[in-house]
Design a protein around this motif. Structure first.
Motif, short mmCIF file in Angstrom:
data_model
loop_
_atom_site.label_atom_id
_atom_site.label_comp_id
_atom_site.label_asym_id
_atom_site.label_seq_id
_atom_site.Cartn_x
_atom_site.Cartn_y
_atom_site.Cartn_z
N GLU A 35 3.27 -0.75 -15.91
CA GLU A 35 3.87 -2.09 -15.89
C GLU A 35 3.26 -2.95 -14.79
O GLU A 35 3.01 -4.14 -15.00
N LEU A 36 2.99 -2.38 -13.63
CA LEU A 36 2.30 -3.09 -12.56
C LEU A 36 0.94 -3.57 -13.06
O LEU A 36 0.57 -4.73 -12.89
N ASP A 76 8.48 -7.70 -12.63
CA ASP A 76 9.54 -6.80 -12.19
C ASP A 76 8.99 -5.54 -11.52
O ASP A 76 9.72 -4.80 -10.87
N TYR A 77 7.70 -5.29 -11.71
CA TYR A 77 7.07 -4.09 -11.15
C TYR A 77 5.93 -4.44 -10.19
O TYR A 77 5.08 -3.61 -9.92
N ALA A 78 5.94 -5.66 -9.69
CA ALA A 78 4.89 -6.12 -8.78
C ALA A 78 4.96 -5.35 -7.46
O ALA A 78 6.05 -5.02 -6.98
N SER A 136 4.10 0.91 -1.19
CA SER A 136 5.37 1.24 -1.83
C SER A 136 6.37 0.11 -1.65
O SER A 136 6.43 -0.52 -0.59
N LYS A 137 7.15 -0.14 -2.69
CA LYS A 137 8.25 -1.10 -2.59
C LYS A 137 9.41 -0.53 -1.80
O LYS A 137 10.31 -1.26 -1.39
N GLU A 179 5.54 -9.58 6.10
CA GLU A 179 4.94 -8.49 6.86
C GLU A 179 4.27 -7.48 5.94
O GLU A 179 3.18 -6.98 6.24
N ILE A 180 4.88 -7.21 4.79
CA ILE A 180 4.29 -6.28 3.83
C ILE A 180 2.98 -6.86 3.29
O ILE A 180 1.98 -6.16 3.18
N ALA A 181 2.99 -8.15 2.96
CA ALA A 181 1.77 -8.80 2.45
C ALA A 181 0.66 -8.75 3.50
O ALA A 181 -0.50 -8.47 3.17
N GLU A 182 1.00 -9.02 4.75
CA GLU A 182 0.00 -8.98 5.83
C GLU A 182 -0.55 -7.57 5.99
O GLU A 182 -1.76 -7.38 6.14
#
Length: 167
Positions: free
Chosen positions: A27-28, A34-36, A51-52, A151-154
């Motif tokens: 799905e990603l 929804d699975y990004a 990981s989410k 922070e996760i994106a960075e």
């Protein structure tokens, strides 16, 4: 039970989605929002992403893009080594970006849930008491880190750049 800097986690919900929902990796790859996940790197055959539900800062997954369920029966020796080369390269990148005592690597999932082959690549920071290391450091039951989306994106960007440099 939660620890400082952690938030409770709906483990039952994740288990239900893993067992009865679509393949989260496929799905990603299809672009389902929804699975990004925050992608660290990808090539024609593999994808690496954060990981989410991180229990440690930098918790990542490394996966073949092709829906493979059985490492021994569905991957050639060469394909397995190529996948592990990405795991090793990401581990080296983690050591450049984060304080790391050890990088944990394991494959989880089964025919009952999370069937798509993937490796968890998890940096353990220095100074974690021994009784809170190893499986304890990975267990969602102890809560997820409370990290902002920014922070996760960075972090994904930093790991991606370090990964690219690890040619």
């Amino acid at each position: 039970m939660t620890h400082e800097g952690r938030q409770p986690f709906d483990l039952e919900g994740l288990v239900a989605r893993s067992r009865h929902g679509p393949c989260f990796i496929c799905e990603l790859l299809k672009g389902n929002p929804d699975y990004a996940h925050h992608i660290i790197a990808e090539d024609e055959e593999h994808i690496l992403f954060l990981s989410k539900y991180p229990t440690q800062r930098g918790y990542a997954l490394v996966c073949p893009k092709r829906h493979v369920e059985d490492l021994a029966l569905e991957l050639s020796g060469g394909a397995y080594l190529a996948l592990q080369a990405r795991v090793h390269r990401l581990s080296r990148a983690m050591n450049r970006v984060l304080p790391v005592e050890r990088v944990y690597v394991l494959s989880l999932g089964s025919q009952q849930g999370n069937r798509h082959l993937h490796f968890h690549v998890v940096p353990l920071p220095p100074g974690v008491p021994y009784e809170m290391q190893q499986y304890h450091a990975l267990m969602a039951e102890h809560g997820m880190l409370d990290i902002s989306v920014e922070e996760i994106a960075e972090l994904a960007g930093q790991l991606g750049r370090a990964y690219a440099d690890e040619q």
